[in-house]
Design a protein around this motif. Structure first.
Motif, PDB file in Angstrom:
ATOM      1  N   THR A  74     -25.109  11.594   9.185  1.00 43.95           N
ATOM      2  CA  THR A  74     -24.378  12.825   8.957  1.00 43.95           C
ATOM      3  C   THR A  74     -24.251  13.120   7.466  1.00 43.95           C
ATOM      4  O   THR A  74     -24.523  12.277   6.608  1.00 43.95           O
ATOM      5  N   SER A  75     -23.807  14.313   7.182  1.00 38.13           N
ATOM      6  CA  SER A  75     -23.416  14.650   5.829  1.00 38.13           C
ATOM      7  C   SER A  75     -22.355  13.663   5.344  1.00 38.13           C
ATOM      8  O   SER A  75     -21.451  13.293   6.104  1.00 38.13           O
ATOM      9  N   SER A  76     -22.485  13.201   4.113  1.00 38.65           N
ATOM     10  CA  SER A  76     -21.532  12.275   3.481  1.00 38.65           C
ATOM     11  C   SER A  76     -21.526  10.874   4.089  1.00 38.65           C
ATOM     12  O   SER A  76     -20.616  10.084   3.827  1.00 38.65           O
ATOM     13  N   ASP A 109     -31.529  18.320   1.378  1.00 37.15           N
ATOM     14  CA  ASP A 109     -30.793  19.085   0.369  1.00 37.15           C
ATOM     15  C   ASP A 109     -31.721  19.679  -0.678  1.00 37.15           C
ATOM     16  O   ASP A 109     -31.466  20.781  -1.191  1.00 37.15           O
ATOM     17  N   ILE A 145     -31.048  14.966   8.432  1.00 39.14           N
ATOM     18  CA  ILE A 145     -30.097  14.904   9.544  1.00 39.14           C
ATOM     19  C   ILE A 145     -30.767  15.477  10.784  1.00 39.14           C
ATOM     20  O   ILE A 145     -31.307  16.593  10.736  1.00 39.14           O
ATOM     21  N   GLU A 172     -15.833  13.725   2.223  1.00 37.42           N
ATOM     22  CA  GLU A 172     -16.065  15.171   2.144  1.00 37.42           C
ATOM     23  C   GLU A 172     -14.985  15.868   1.334  1.00 37.42           C
ATOM     24  O   GLU A 172     -15.263  16.811   0.586  1.00 37.42           O
ATOM     25  N   ARG A 224     -18.741  20.654  -0.631  1.00 37.85           N
ATOM     26  CA  ARG A 224     -18.769  20.208   0.756  1.00 37.85           C
ATOM     27  C   ARG A 224     -17.604  20.832   1.507  1.00 37.85           C
ATOM     28  O   ARG A 224     -16.490  20.895   1.003  1.00 37.85           O
ATOM     29  N   THR A 275     -17.726  19.243   8.099  1.00 35.40           N
ATOM     30  CA  THR A 275     -19.167  19.444   8.248  1.00 35.40           C
ATOM     31  C   THR A 275     -19.791  18.314   9.065  1.00 35.40           C
ATOM     32  O   THR A 275     -20.540  18.556  10.019  1.00 35.40           O
ATOM     33  N   ALA A 276     -19.491  17.078   8.695  1.00 36.04           N
ATOM     34  CA  ALA A 276     -20.068  15.941   9.416  1.00 36.04           C
ATOM     35  C   ALA A 276     -19.577  15.879  10.852  1.00 36.04           C
ATOM     36  O   ALA A 276     -20.339  15.555  11.766  1.00 36.04           O
TER      37      ALA A 276
END
Length: 210
Positions: free
Chosen positions: A12-14, A38, A110, A145, A151, A155-156
């Motif tokens: 995931t993000s982060s 990204d 992702i 995040e 961010r 989001t995640a």
């Protein structure tokens, strides 16, 4: 010329993918090219990077960050429109060709949709790809995040389950329980242990031959 190794960091993000990619680059003797979602996102024109952009706008056609409310649970969705999805298809094929030219690659991406994984399985067929699950508890991710510029909170959480729904990797790491160097050492140990097989297992599971 032998194909270059591909190490696909999915999380995931982060979750810590980029930090892990840098640790891997430092640990390997040979150069590994870092290719991240990204980087391709940031290469889009600004008007194609949307923030809750309405349908039919350039922001919605590219990469759109959209707030979602599911009951009392608010999170953020990352949505790719027609132009964004075409870019992602090109990204996967570019990575494959860089490997076929003999370069080692670290993918930082992702799995936001099962169709994205299916395309990876097709495009990367025959290449030595090590699929790495980059895990991290949602509580730790939310804290990360909140401290990162650019961010959006939640989001995640919006893609946590979709990202790992296939649940099949060559190796998994938990960035909350081990340092970047320790996580990188686990990945390197798997690469040194022999050929990868997670993508082959996923192909057999998702598209069994009759």
């Amino acid at each position: 010329m032998a194909d270059g190794n591909i190490i696909f960091l999915n999380g995931t993000s982060s979750a810590g993918k980029t930090t892990l990619a840098l640790a891997l680059q430092a640990l390997f003797d040979e150069p590994y090219q870092h290719m991240a979602l990204d980087q391709f996102r940031d290469g889009l024109p600004a008007k194609y990077r949307g923030l809750n952009s309405p349908p039919e706008t350039t922001g919605a056609r590219g990469l759109n960050v959209v707030p979602v409310t599911d009951g009392n649970n608010a999170h953020t969705a990352i949505c790719f429109g027609e132009d964004g999805q075409r870019l992602l298809k090109g990204m996967r094929r570019a990575i494959a060709e860089i490997s076929r030219a003999g370069n080692h690659v670290i993918i930082d991406d992702i799995i936001l949709d099962p169709a994205f994984l299916d395309d990876y399985l097709d495009v990367m067929h025959g290449l030595p790809l090590y699929f790495v699950g980059v895990r991290c508890p949602i509580e730790v991710i939310n804290e990360r995040e909140s401290s990162r510029l650019g961010r959006f909170p939640g989001t995640a959480e919006g893609h946590l389950h979709t990202c790992h729904a296939h649940d099949c990797y060559d190796v998994e790491v938990d960035t909350s329980a081990a340092s970047p160097d320790e996580c990188a050492a686990s990945v390197v140990a798997r690469v040194n242990a022999g050929p990868p097989d997670a993508f082959d297992r996923l192909r057999q599971r998702n598209h069994p031959r009759s």
